[in-house]
Design an enzyme around this catalytic site. Structure first.
Site, PDB file in Angstrom:
ATOM      1  N   ASN A 130     -28.067 -21.611  -1.937  1.00 24.77           N
ATOM      2  CA  ASN A 130     -27.173 -21.071  -2.970  1.00 24.77           C
ATOM      3  C   ASN A 130     -27.862 -21.195  -4.319  1.00 24.77           C
ATOM      4  O   ASN A 130     -28.681 -22.091  -4.523  1.00 24.77           O
ATOM      5  CB  ASN A 130     -25.873 -21.894  -2.991  1.00 24.77           C
ATOM      6  CG  ASN A 130     -24.906 -21.415  -4.052  1.00 24.77           C
ATOM      7  OD1 ASN A 130     -24.650 -20.208  -4.186  1.00 24.77           O
ATOM      8  ND2 ASN A 130     -24.367 -22.333  -4.841  1.00 24.77           N
ATOM      9  N   HIS A 132     -27.006 -21.723  -8.374  1.00 29.95           N
ATOM     10  CA  HIS A 132     -25.934 -22.183  -9.255  1.00 29.95           C
ATOM     11  C   HIS A 132     -26.450 -22.182 -10.691  1.00 29.95           C
ATOM     12  O   HIS A 132     -27.561 -22.665 -10.952  1.00 29.95           O
ATOM     13  CB  HIS A 132     -25.491 -23.597  -8.849  1.00 29.95           C
ATOM     14  CG  HIS A 132     -24.373 -24.098  -9.703  1.00 29.95           C
ATOM     15  ND1 HIS A 132     -23.076 -23.639  -9.574  1.00 29.95           N
ATOM     16  CD2 HIS A 132     -24.363 -24.983 -10.732  1.00 29.95           C
ATOM     17  CE1 HIS A 132     -22.311 -24.242 -10.465  1.00 29.95           C
ATOM     18  NE2 HIS A 132     -23.071 -25.058 -11.190  1.00 29.95           N
ATOM     19  N   SER A 159     -30.224 -23.781 -10.675  1.00 31.83           N
ATOM     20  CA  SER A 159     -30.741 -24.535  -9.525  1.00 31.83           C
ATOM     21  C   SER A 159     -30.530 -23.730  -8.252  1.00 31.83           C
ATOM     22  O   SER A 159     -29.495 -23.078  -8.094  1.00 31.83           O
ATOM     23  CB  SER A 159     -29.978 -25.861  -9.355  1.00 31.83           C
ATOM     24  OG  SER A 159     -29.923 -26.599 -10.562  1.00 31.83           O
ATOM     25  N   ASP A 168     -21.576 -26.993  -4.568  1.00 32.28           N
ATOM     26  CA  ASP A 168     -22.630 -27.157  -5.576  1.00 32.28           C
ATOM     27  C   ASP A 168     -23.362 -28.501  -5.457  1.00 32.28           C
ATOM     28  O   ASP A 168     -23.789 -29.089  -6.461  1.00 32.28           O
ATOM     29  CB  ASP A 168     -22.063 -26.972  -7.004  1.00 32.28           C
ATOM     30  CG  ASP A 168     -21.479 -25.592  -7.206  1.00 32.28           C
ATOM     31  OD1 ASP A 168     -21.955 -24.643  -6.549  1.00 32.28           O
ATOM     32  OD2 ASP A 168     -20.554 -25.441  -8.017  1.00 32.28           O
TER      33      ASP A 168
HETATM   34  C1  GRF Z   1     -25.079 -16.147 -10.971  1.00 31.91           C
HETATM   35  O1  GRF Z   1     -25.060 -16.707 -12.261  1.00 31.91           O
HETATM   36  C2  GRF Z   1     -25.171 -17.220  -9.927  1.00 31.91           C
HETATM   37  O2  GRF Z   1     -25.919 -18.329 -10.334  1.00 31.91           O
HETATM   38  C3  GRF Z   1     -23.726 -17.612  -9.757  1.00 31.91           C
HETATM   39  O3  GRF Z   1     -23.015 -16.414  -9.846  1.00 31.91           O
HETATM   40  C4  GRF Z   1     -23.747 -15.491 -10.634  1.00 31.91           C
HETATM   41  C5  GRF Z   1     -23.931 -14.264  -9.791  1.00 31.91           C
HETATM   42  O4  GRF Z   1     -24.565 -13.237 -10.497  1.00 31.91           O
HETATM   43  N1  GRF Z   1     -23.532 -18.323  -8.521  1.00 31.91           N
HETATM   44  P1  GRF Z   1     -25.144 -11.990  -9.728  1.00 31.91           P
HETATM   45  O5  GRF Z   1     -23.992 -11.412  -8.909  1.00 31.91           O
HETATM   46  O6  GRF Z   1     -26.263 -12.471  -8.869  1.00 31.91           O
HETATM   47  O7  GRF Z   1     -25.593 -11.030 -10.794  1.00 31.91           O
END
Ligand code: GRF
Length: 238
Positions: A130, A132, A159, A168
């Site tokens: 994932n 984050h 991260s 997370d």
């Molecule tokens: C990103 O900031 C990611 O870190 C978080 O959600 C957002 C998704 O953005 N988990 P995208 O859909 O990849 O543009």
């Protein structure tokens, strides 16, 4: 491919075919815009990239990312969580069926806004990652950029981590730091972090697909020269 066309060791092109055949099949799970998904699709176009994006799944049929995946020629499907009511496992069994049908080996969560049950997490233990938007373990959860500004931190970032049952959390594979500037708003800080996300997610997936990111005693250990490949992306104050 006819038998006579199958490359054999020593043939020109044999090594490329072997590489192509051993690329890990990856699904990207999204809920929205899909810019990290797009970064992974772009990275996987490199002939030496160890993974191919075999499938994009969205839990929202109207997510913008679905259209951009289709435009990029990637298979997509929607598993609409609203059709499953409160039955999270039924929703996840539908996800799992799609992952099985497409022979997926690694799952990348990229802005996937559903909590996953311990059952699903267990299915993908050490094979699901994932991204984050914070330097974990700081600022788990939502609104990370506003919270980073409120806390007055001078460095923020993103991260990539293995997914475990706790949200997370999980062993950290790669991190990217960005400076927090005096005039920052949550929006422009988010944009700076997002640019860093697009750098580290393809790198982290490469390490996982190559089997170089391993979990030892609850921490991620990288085999080989990951540092010089930019696993720690330092802030550019320039
Ligand atoms: C990103 O900031 C990611 O870190 C978080 O959600 C957002 C998704 O953005 N988990 P995208 O859909 O990849 O543009």
């Amino acid at each position: 491919m006819s038998d006579s066309a199958v490359p054999r060791a020593g043939d020109a092109g044999h090594s490329n075919v072997v590489k192509a055949m051993s690329r890990k099949r990856v699904a990207v799970l999204i809920s929205g815009r899909g810019s990290n998904m797009a970064a992974l699709i772009q990275a996987a176009k490199q002939p030496d990239y160890p993974a191919e994006i075999a499938l994009v799944i969205s839990n929202r049929p109207d997510a913008a990312g679905v259209k951009s995946a289709e435009t990029a020629g990637v298979a997509t499907t929607s598993v609409d969580h609203t059709r499953y009511g409160k039955d999270r496992e039924a929703f996840e069994r539908a996800l799992q069926t799609n992952l099985d049908v497409h022979g997926v080996e690694i799952v990348c969560l990229a802005g996937f806004m559903r909590m996953l049950t311990p059952w699903f997490v267990r299915q993908w233990e050490e094979r699901m990652i994932n991204i984050h938007p914070s330097l974990l373990p700081a600022f788990k959860g939502l609104d990370t950029h506003a919270r980073a500004l409120a806390a007055g931190v001078k460095i923020h970032g993103a991260s990539v981590h293995f997914v475990v049952a706790e949200v997370d959390s999980g062993p950290i594979i790669a991190q990217a730091a960005v400076p927090v500037l005096a005039a920052d708003t949550p929006e422009n800080l988010a944009a700076r972090v997002l640019a860093a996300e697009h750098r580290i997610y393809p790198l982290a997936l490469r390490l996982v697909a190559e089997g170089r990111a391993r979990i030892v005693d609850g921490h991620c250990v990288i085999d080989g020269p990951a540092a010089i490949e930019g696993i720690l992306v330092a802030p550019d104050f320039g």
